[in-house]
Design an enzyme around this catalytic site. Structure first.
Site, short mmCIF file in Angstrom:
data_model
loop_
_atom_site.label_atom_id
_atom_site.label_comp_id
_atom_site.label_asym_id
_atom_site.label_seq_id
_atom_site.Cartn_x
_atom_site.Cartn_y
_atom_site.Cartn_z
N ARG A 50 -64.48 4.30 21.40
CA ARG A 50 -63.40 3.24 20.76
C ARG A 50 -63.03 2.41 21.92
O ARG A 50 -62.56 1.34 21.63
CB ARG A 50 -62.08 4.38 20.35
CG ARG A 50 -60.94 3.29 19.96
CD ARG A 50 -60.09 4.45 19.24
NE ARG A 50 -59.15 5.03 20.33
CZ ARG A 50 -58.28 6.04 19.74
NH1 ARG A 50 -58.00 6.16 18.42
NH2 ARG A 50 -57.80 6.60 20.88
N LYS A 149 -57.07 -0.82 20.49
CA LYS A 149 -55.93 0.14 21.28
C LYS A 149 -55.75 -0.83 22.59
O LYS A 149 -56.23 -0.53 23.64
CB LYS A 149 -56.66 1.44 21.65
CG LYS A 149 -55.47 2.31 21.75
CD LYS A 149 -55.87 3.99 21.66
CE LYS A 149 -54.96 4.72 22.32
NZ LYS A 149 -53.49 4.69 21.83
N1 PMP Z 1 -51.33 5.38 16.27
C1 PMP Z 1 -50.96 4.64 17.57
C2 PMP Z 1 -50.26 3.44 17.53
C3 PMP Z 1 -51.62 5.48 18.80
O1 PMP Z 1 -51.10 4.78 19.95
C4 PMP Z 1 -51.94 6.58 18.85
C5 PMP Z 1 -52.43 7.31 20.02
N2 PMP Z 1 -51.55 7.82 20.77
C6 PMP Z 1 -52.43 7.21 17.48
C7 PMP Z 1 -52.14 6.40 16.38
C8 PMP Z 1 -53.28 8.41 17.46
O2 PMP Z 1 -54.53 8.22 17.85
P1 PMP Z 1 -55.68 9.33 18.43
O3 PMP Z 1 -55.63 10.45 17.46
O4 PMP Z 1 -56.75 8.59 18.87
O5 PMP Z 1 -54.68 9.82 19.58
#
Ligand code: PMP
Length: 288
Positions: A50, A149
């Site tokens: 990612r 991200k």
């Molecule tokens: N949405 C946002 C805005 C995030 O920052 C995150 C990560 N903290 C998630 C969803 C969850 O993603 P992940 O399962 O990859 O941590």
């Protein structure tokens, strides 16, 4: 705490980046949040993939291989003696000029921090979390694709402020069209008549690593999954609701905007996922 900064492990006081770094000036950079369970880094490859996609999307060329970044992550954990913890991996655009032009930045910065995790209170997992929808919108795909991200979390921070000021720890964010996107740092799911629904990336959801694990778990249990637009009404009348995230794991939601979800206690599907997820994290991962 010791921090990995551009190839070296240094004391946190010495882990400094330039005030001209575009990560600081403009939020021009990307990051990952990763968990360590019992000396194993969970889903490291998925996080690094990612990160690479985020980098490609913002035309930030990573001067390190995936193996080098992976080594930096593991070395930071080992140096800090982390058994169970949380890793923050950050790549900034690097030092540039005061103008926006990213092509003036030559030296991306790779930063890895690792510490003990600060968890949600235990009651959230037994009794469920209460949350609200807030006015601040999630970026739509036409502005900043939620699949990147990026270090640009200001609207999520505004949403968090709105939640905290109203007495809640997490907020549900909508997109510009009024459809549900996700929470400030977690993805959102509902269950209705045995089917699981979650907002797609085009509604402003990050493609969460935990979200994908839950989608896979659902398919393995022959539970139908639909990625589609959801309205606030869909949340209010859902039989179950839950959030997923690396830090939060799988957490049941039992109230939204003052409406009880289901009978106001965590439902059977989320309870099952919480258990399966806990089992998974205890037997999967890259050993330190
Ligand atoms: N949405 C946002 C805005 C995030 O920052 C995150 C990560 N903290 C998630 C969803 C969850 O993603 P992940 O399962 O990859 O941590």
């Amino acid at each position: 705490m010791k921090v990995f900064l551009n190839g070296k492990i240094v004391d946190e006081e010495e882990a400094r980046v330039s005030v001209f770094d575009h990560g600081l000036l403009y939020g021009d950079g990307i990051f990952e949040g990763i968990r360590v369970y019992n000396k194993c880094v969970f889903k490291l490859d998925a996080h690094l993939e990612r990160l690479e996609y985020s980098a490609k999307a913002i035309l930030l060329e990573l001067p390190w291989s995936r193996a080098e970044i992976s080594d930096a992550v593991c070395e930071t954990c080992r140096t800090n003696g982390i058994t169970d913890g949380y890793i923050r991996l950050v790549v900034t655009r690097g030092r540039g000029t005061l103008g926006l032009n990213p092509y003036n930045c030559s030296n991306p910065q790779l930063i890895v921090m690792a510490q003990e995790i600060q968890l949600y209170p235990k009651e959230f997992y037994t009794d469920g979390l209460k949350t609200i929808t807030v006015p601040t919108r999630r970026n739509g795909p036409g502005s900043l694709p939620s699949t990147i991200k990026s270090l640009n979390y200001l609207n999520n921070i505004l949403a968090k402020i709105e939640a905290v000021n109203a007495g809640y720890m997490e907020a549900v964010m909508m997109n510009d069209q009024g459809f549900v996107s996700e929470c400030t740092a977690d993805n959102l799911f509902i269950v209705q008549k045995g089917t699981i629904y979650t907002p797609p990336a085009y509604a402003g959801a990050l493609l969460g690593i935990t979200r994908q694990i839950v989608l896979d778990m659902a398919r393995e249990s022959d539970i139908e999954v639909v990625e589609t637009n959801l309205t606030r009404f869909d949340l209010w009348v859902a039989e179950e609701c839950f959030l997923t995230g690396t830090a939060a794991e799988v957490v049941p939601v039992t109230e939204i905007d003052g409406r009880k979800i289901g009978n106001g206690t965590p439902g059977p599907i989320v309870v099952g996922f919480m258990e399966t997820y806990r089992n998974l994290v205890s037997r999967d991962g890259t050993f330190l």
